[in-house]
Design an enzyme around this catalytic site. Structure first.
Site, PDB file in Angstrom:
ATOM      1  N   CYS A   1      46.200  39.976  36.918  1.00 55.21           N
ATOM      2  CA  CYS A   1      46.473  39.813  38.159  1.00 55.21           C
ATOM      3  C   CYS A   1      47.655  39.904  38.916  1.00 55.21           C
ATOM      4  CB  CYS A   1      46.159  38.336  38.428  1.00 55.21           C
ATOM      5  SG  CYS A   1      46.722  36.963  37.789  1.00 55.21           S
ATOM      6  N   ARG A   2      48.233  39.477  39.200  1.00 54.68           N
ATOM      7  CA  ARG A   2      50.428  39.372  39.608  1.00 54.68           C
ATOM      8  C   ARG A   2      51.169  39.316  38.628  1.00 54.68           C
ATOM      9  NH1 ARG A   2      49.505  36.237  45.069  1.00 54.68           N
ATOM     10  NH2 ARG A   2      48.609  37.909  46.614  1.00 54.68           N
TER      11      ARG A   2
END
Length: 230
Positions: free
Chosen positions: A187-188
């Site tokens: 993800c981020r």
């Protein structure tokens, strides 16, 4: 014995008095937790002010003020898109600055590691796939790589071979995933919990799932190959 101060024929004081305030402009721009969060979001993809306000649970006016400080320090840039203004990081060096600041905090503040433990997602486990090992495993067909960030971020840029399945869409997509292959989520970045939530859900449904060590900003900051949607 006291050390004598060094003195040269010409004073450097006027130069330093003008230089260090310039450095301080960068420090001032970074001296806000909300502005750091905005930089972290812009490291994923460019965004409009209203989208940043929604993501950060701030008012549009407050986000605009913080962005102006970042813009005055030349850490972000703008581009007009119709009637809206879209913000983006001003360059790769800004991403490097953010990752370096974060790394110093990780090494100097024990509270960072404690916070990770306190907010660990139950059922996600501690195992991770290293970024160095990832591509070889993809090439060998050993894993399926899932990007669980919002789709706008995936379209701006993603890891080679990744499939976009935002974490909120994952429950409805379980039937399309392979049971016999390991699934790696990302993800981020290191402190994004989307990947851990995805791993916990997949494991609860009987999948062999782990998360990637780090995520998009770490991968990008290391200069690794990326892909973009047309």
């Amino acid at each position: 014995m006291l050390e004598e101060p060094y003195s040269a024929g010409m004073s450097h004081r006027p130069f330093k008095q003008r230089l260090y305030p310039l450095f301080a402009r960068i420090g001032h721009a970074l001296a806000s937790d909300r502005r750091l969060e905005l930089l972290d979001l812009l490291a994923q993809s460019p965004r409009h002010v209203d989208a940043l306000a929604t993501e950060t649970d701030m008012s549009v006016a407050s986000v605009s003020q913080h962005l102006q400080v970042l813009r005055n320090a030349h850490l972000v840039e703008t581009e007009r898109e119709g009637t809206k203004v879209r913000y983006r990081l001003a360059g790769d060096d800004v991403l490097d600055l953010w990752l370096s600041l974060r790394a110093v905090a990780e090494s100097r503040l024990a509270e960072v590691a404690q916070l990770k433990r306190d907010f660990a997602v139950e059922g996600a486990g501690a195992e991770q796939v290293s970024r160095d090992d990832l591509q070889a495993q993809i090439d060998q067909g050993k894993i399926m790589l899932i990007d669980v960030r919002p789709r706008i971020e995936f379209e701006h840029g993603h890891l080679p071979g990744a499939v976009s399945i935002p974490v909120d869409e994952l429950p409805a997509r379980l039937g399309t995933l392979p049971k016999r292959r390991r699934i790696v989520t990302y993800c981020r970045g290191e402190y994004c919990l989307f990947a851990d939530e995805a791993v916990a859900l997949l494991r609860a449904e009987g999948f062999n799932a782990v998360r990637l060590d780090g995520g998009w900003p770490e991968w990008l900051g290391e200069g690794r190959a990326v892909e973009h949607e047309p």
